[in-house]
Design a protein around this motif. Sequence first.
Motif, PDB file in Angstrom:
ATOM      1  N   ARG A  62      53.275  46.255   5.382  1.00  0.00           N
ATOM      2  CA  ARG A  62      52.461  46.882   4.342  1.00  0.00           C
ATOM      3  C   ARG A  62      53.491  46.405   2.918  1.00  0.00           C
ATOM      4  N   THR A  63      54.667  45.934   2.974  1.00  0.00           N
ATOM      5  CA  THR A  63      55.761  45.882   1.892  1.00  0.00           C
ATOM      6  C   THR A  63      55.827  44.953   1.727  1.00  0.00           C
ATOM      7  N   GLY A  64      55.944  43.296   2.430  1.00  0.00           N
ATOM      8  CA  GLY A  64      55.844  42.354   2.891  1.00  0.00           C
ATOM      9  C   GLY A  64      56.825  41.849   2.704  1.00  0.00           C
ATOM     10  N   VAL A  65      58.410  41.975   2.669  1.00  0.00           N
ATOM     11  CA  VAL A  65      59.586  41.843   2.060  1.00  0.00           C
ATOM     12  C   VAL A  65      60.228  41.001   3.752  1.00  0.00           C
ATOM     13  N   ALA A  66      59.485  41.223   5.014  1.00  0.00           N
ATOM     14  CA  ALA A  66      59.310  40.770   5.692  1.00  0.00           C
ATOM     15  C   ALA A  66      58.446  39.613   6.634  1.00  0.00           C
ATOM     16  N   ASP A  67      58.456  39.017   7.894  1.00  0.00           N
ATOM     17  CA  ASP A  67      57.356  38.729   8.889  1.00  0.00           C
ATOM     18  C   ASP A  67      57.069  39.253   9.801  1.00  0.00           C
ATOM     19  N   ALA A  68      57.292  39.915  10.889  1.00  0.00           N
ATOM     20  CA  ALA A  68      56.677  40.610  12.215  1.00  0.00           C
ATOM     21  C   ALA A  68      58.702  40.049  12.744  1.00  0.00           C
ATOM     22  N   ALA A  78      58.195  43.921  -8.436  1.00  0.00           N
ATOM     23  CA  ALA A  78      57.573  45.312  -9.149  1.00  0.00           C
ATOM     24  C   ALA A  78      56.824  45.640  -7.950  1.00  0.00           C
ATOM     25  N   GLU A  79      55.630  45.256  -7.296  1.00  0.00           N
ATOM     26  CA  GLU A  79      54.836  45.362  -5.878  1.00  0.00           C
ATOM     27  C   GLU A  79      55.486  46.416  -5.530  1.00  0.00           C
ATOM     28  N   LEU A  80      56.955  45.586  -5.175  1.00  0.00           N
ATOM     29  CA  LEU A  80      57.214  45.720  -3.863  1.00  0.00           C
ATOM     30  C   LEU A  80      57.503  47.482  -3.698  1.00  0.00           C
ATOM     31  N   ARG A  81      58.739  47.476  -5.218  1.00  0.00           N
ATOM     32  CA  ARG A  81      58.985  48.743  -6.179  1.00  0.00           C
ATOM     33  C   ARG A  81      57.225  50.348  -5.928  1.00  0.00           C
TER      34      ARG A  81
END
Length: 269
Positions: A62-68, A78-81
């Motif tokens: 959902r956040t995209g900060v890391a892969d699986a 901004a999108e992460l927040r």
Amino acid sequence: MLTSNGYVLSPERLGMLAEVPRRERGDREALRARLARDGYLFLRGLLDPAEVLEFRRYFFERTGVADAHGVPRVVDRAELRRVLFGEVVPGPQYEAFCAQPALRGWYEWFLGGETFLHRRKIIRHIAPGEAGIGTATQAHYDLVYLREGTDQVLSAWIPLGDCPVSLGGLTYLEGSHHRVLREEAAGTLKRPAASITADLPSLADEYDANWLVADYAAGDVVIHTAHTVHAALDNVSSSMRLSTDIRYQLAATPVDGRWQSHWHDRDGL
């Protein structure tokens, strides 16, 4: 070599977090005595690892900060927040994870009554390679942030996936709650809320105590008192460290009203 906020922890001031042995897991009085003595309960495998890993997958997806696999990705901040504080933190998936029967049920059994889960629940994703003051959670004890309710709040720190020391999990200052309790009673500790220090080596010398560490696994939970000094290690791996810390107490005890809104990094607490 272990560091926290760039400070190198002395090997002479390091120890291992003591796991609760299997023979004590169902003995409530033995666990209460252990918590009073040590200030924490290290419960291996309290949660189903599959449940932990499923929430971890959801968070990264959902956040995209890391892969699986936990390998960090570059994302728009901004999108992460927006996603983190607008969808994930107040979302049903996070609430269900924090109130799952294995966790809430354990607290009800251990505390001996109906429990209350604080709405302010924190998820931390820590990228590798960050060092220097302000990049890891500094030494503190939770009561300094929770003074408007009972001091019998019990925090649960939950690694969301395997977390060897290289990923930068929590470390606990051995026996620190005894001194904190004495100094709280004497009124000599910091008010208002403040971390103690980023300098973990000096604090260990001051307390004449070891920093306790562990290689955590998915499903592990550490319960600690509101008086136990703890901090985070630096993430020196190549993966993202993901964890959550939440707080339960007996429903009949006073609640700190400031902690009844969803966590936000600008909430002032």
